[in-house]
Write a protein that holds these residues in place. Structure first.
Motif, mmCIF file in Angstrom:
data_model
loop_
_atom_site.group_PDB
_atom_site.id
_atom_site.type_symbol
_atom_site.label_atom_id
_atom_site.label_comp_id
_atom_site.label_asym_id
_atom_site.label_seq_id
_atom_site.Cartn_x
_atom_site.Cartn_y
_atom_site.Cartn_z
ATOM 1 N N UNK A 25 6.051 -3.943 1.602
ATOM 2 C CA UNK A 25 6.820 -2.740 0.547
ATOM 3 C C UNK A 25 5.658 -1.656 1.459
ATOM 4 N N UNK A 26 6.168 -0.551 1.098
ATOM 5 C CA UNK A 26 5.068 0.510 1.434
ATOM 6 C C UNK A 26 5.874 1.881 0.170
ATOM 7 N N UNK A 27 4.202 2.192 -0.878
ATOM 8 C CA UNK A 27 4.631 3.272 -1.315
ATOM 9 C C UNK A 27 5.193 3.990 -1.367
ATOM 10 N N UNK A 28 5.974 5.235 -0.714
ATOM 11 C CA UNK A 28 6.864 5.786 -0.199
ATOM 12 C C UNK A 28 7.299 5.968 0.884
ATOM 13 N N UNK A 29 6.528 5.890 1.712
ATOM 14 C CA UNK A 29 6.605 5.934 3.656
ATOM 15 C C UNK A 29 7.993 6.759 3.845
ATOM 16 N N UNK A 30 7.997 7.973 3.064
ATOM 17 C CA UNK A 30 9.497 8.830 3.458
ATOM 18 C C UNK A 30 8.638 9.119 5.498
ATOM 19 N N UNK A 31 7.632 9.568 5.062
ATOM 20 C CA UNK A 31 6.843 10.077 6.659
ATOM 21 C C UNK A 31 7.377 9.406 7.501
ATOM 22 N N UNK A 32 8.273 8.470 7.539
ATOM 23 C CA UNK A 32 8.480 7.750 8.564
ATOM 24 C C UNK A 32 9.338 8.202 9.207
ATOM 25 N N UNK A 46 0.934 -1.000 0.361
ATOM 26 C CA UNK A 46 -0.092 -0.253 -0.418
ATOM 27 C C UNK A 46 1.107 1.418 -0.005
ATOM 28 N N UNK A 47 -0.070 2.433 -0.639
ATOM 29 C CA UNK A 47 0.681 4.013 -0.044
ATOM 30 C C UNK A 47 1.031 4.146 1.105
ATOM 31 N N UNK A 48 1.376 4.726 1.045
ATOM 32 C CA UNK A 48 1.587 5.523 2.629
ATOM 33 C C UNK A 48 2.764 6.833 2.834
ATOM 34 N N UNK A 49 2.592 7.077 4.119
ATOM 35 C CA UNK A 49 4.248 7.656 4.524
ATOM 36 C C UNK A 49 4.146 9.475 3.471
ATOM 37 N N UNK A 50 3.290 9.750 2.230
ATOM 38 C CA UNK A 50 3.851 9.958 1.710
ATOM 39 C C UNK A 50 3.336 11.731 1.824
ATOM 40 N N UNK A 51 1.788 11.999 1.936
ATOM 41 C CA UNK A 51 0.987 13.130 1.911
ATOM 42 C C UNK A 51 0.148 12.882 3.870
ATOM 43 N N UNK A 52 0.818 11.463 4.144
ATOM 44 C CA UNK A 52 -0.090 11.561 5.409
ATOM 45 C C UNK A 52 1.151 11.095 6.233
ATOM 46 N N UNK A 53 1.314 11.098 7.347
ATOM 47 C CA UNK A 53 2.567 11.230 8.685
ATOM 48 C C UNK A 53 2.962 9.732 9.241
ATOM 49 N N UNK A 54 3.663 9.642 10.144
ATOM 50 C CA UNK A 54 3.924 8.427 10.275
ATOM 51 C C UNK A 54 2.990 6.881 11.128
#
Length: 341
Positions: free
Chosen positions: A219-226, A197-205
């Motif tokens: 896997x997580x699509x983006x995940x950068x806000x982790x 799934x997508x997560x942690x792109x426009x949303x936070x941890x």
């Protein structure tokens, strides 16, 4: 001197279906179909985008929907996948996992099942013509009802082992939490599909945690806000959950103010597995090889580190074991070859 990025074997795990279109192909198809394209998709391409507010996301989605409207004939789907595979081959990618929500095309191609079968056949033809392995990720839209996602998960499960390799969840995190889709992902996991799934792109941890806790993400699509929660990054590294990091799109959509602020280096140094992705080159411009060039020039990745990024992408993929072994051996050979003088 540096080794050529395009000769580094790799896998591409974050590429959207319509977003993979070549810009020139979009313009050609629109002309043939009589579809009027806005200037942002013609002379002002790539468009100036920002998705951190509702208006910006709406514009991004509107441009995507206009582009999707040109895909009205079966031959368009074959052309898209053939050209996507050609672009992957040119970038050195030996495996492509392309994500698609069949419901976005179903009204034109006789329903969900017929649409997915058309895409799967186009993928098989593209594989034969290019030599690039292709797996299909069926992705649900988090702005729609969770029952729609369950229907897609059941469809994806029917084709597990026959070209569908993973199940995803995309669109605006702010309009649909991951935990609402647990039932759909349970269906997909029972069919041995990877959870991505997508997560942690426009949303936070919190968005990332829900992907881990509720959707058992591989896997997580983006995940950068982790990065806003160091303990969460440590968990990602320990559980070896691959983050599909897309530097160009993160910069273009305003997830980070400047591309150099994307926490690619931070995540890598923290031990998080990373697969670089291009996301939607039709709207952002650069493709997969350019993401590796960005890692090299903007973030200072050395050739051994780029090789490790490539290995991470291969390990995190749903590629057949024999292909993974072949690609990993190719990475070692790339690194063992002296750079050109």
């Amino acid at each position: 001197m540096e080794r050529p990025i395009t000769q580094l074997p790799k896998a591409h795990l974050h590429l959207h279906f319509t977003g993979s279109l070549r810009h020139s192909t979009l313009v050609d198809m629109a002309r043939e179909r009589g579809v009027h394209l806005p200037q942002a998709l013609v002379d002002d391409w790539p468009p100036r985008l920002r998705a951190t507010d509702e208006r910006g996301w709406f514009r991004f989605q509107r441009l995507y929907d206009i582009a999707r409207s040109v895909l009205g004939r079966p031959e368009d789907m074959y052309r898209l996948l053939r050209e996507a595979a050609e672009d992957e081959r040119a970038a050195g990618s030996g495996w492509l996992e392309i994500q698609v929500d069949p419901s976005g095309y179903a009204p034109r191609f006789d329903g969900l099942t017929a649409t997915l079968e058309l895409i799967l056949d186009a993928a098989r033809v593209a594989e034969r013509e290019t030599g690039v392995g292709i797996g299909i990720m069926v992705a649900a839209n988090r702005t729609k009802h969770p029952l729609d996602a369950k229907a897609l998960a059941r469809l994806a499960a029917q084709y597990s082992g026959r070209g569908v390799v993973s199940f995803g969840l995309n669109n605006d995190e702010r309009r649909g939490r991951a935990l609402e889709f647990e039932g759909a992902f349970r269906i997909a996991r029972r069919a041995d599909l990877l959870s991505a799934p997508h997560g942690g792109e426009l949303g936070g941890p919190r968005s990332v945690r829900e992907c881990l806790d509720e959707l058992a993400a591989d896997r997580i699509g983006h995940g950068v806000r982790a990065v806003d929660d160091p303990y969460l990054v440590e968990r990602i590294a320990t559980q070896e959950v691959t983050l599909e990091v897309c530097p160009t799109s993160n910069g273009a959509l305003g997830v980070f103010e400047e591309i150099e602020h994307v926490p690619l280096r931070w995540l890598f140094d923290a031990g998080a597995p990373i697969a670089l992705g291009a996301d939607d080159p039709l709207l952002f411009g650069p493709r997969l090889a350019e993401q590796y060039e960005i890692a090299r020039t903007v973030f200072g990745f050395t050739d051994p580190e780029l090789a490790e990024l490539a290995r991470m992408s291969i390990r995190g993929s749903a590629a057949p074991d024999a292909l993974k072994k072949e690609l990993l051996a190719g990475v070692d050979a790339w690194l063992a070859t002296p750079p050109p003088q």
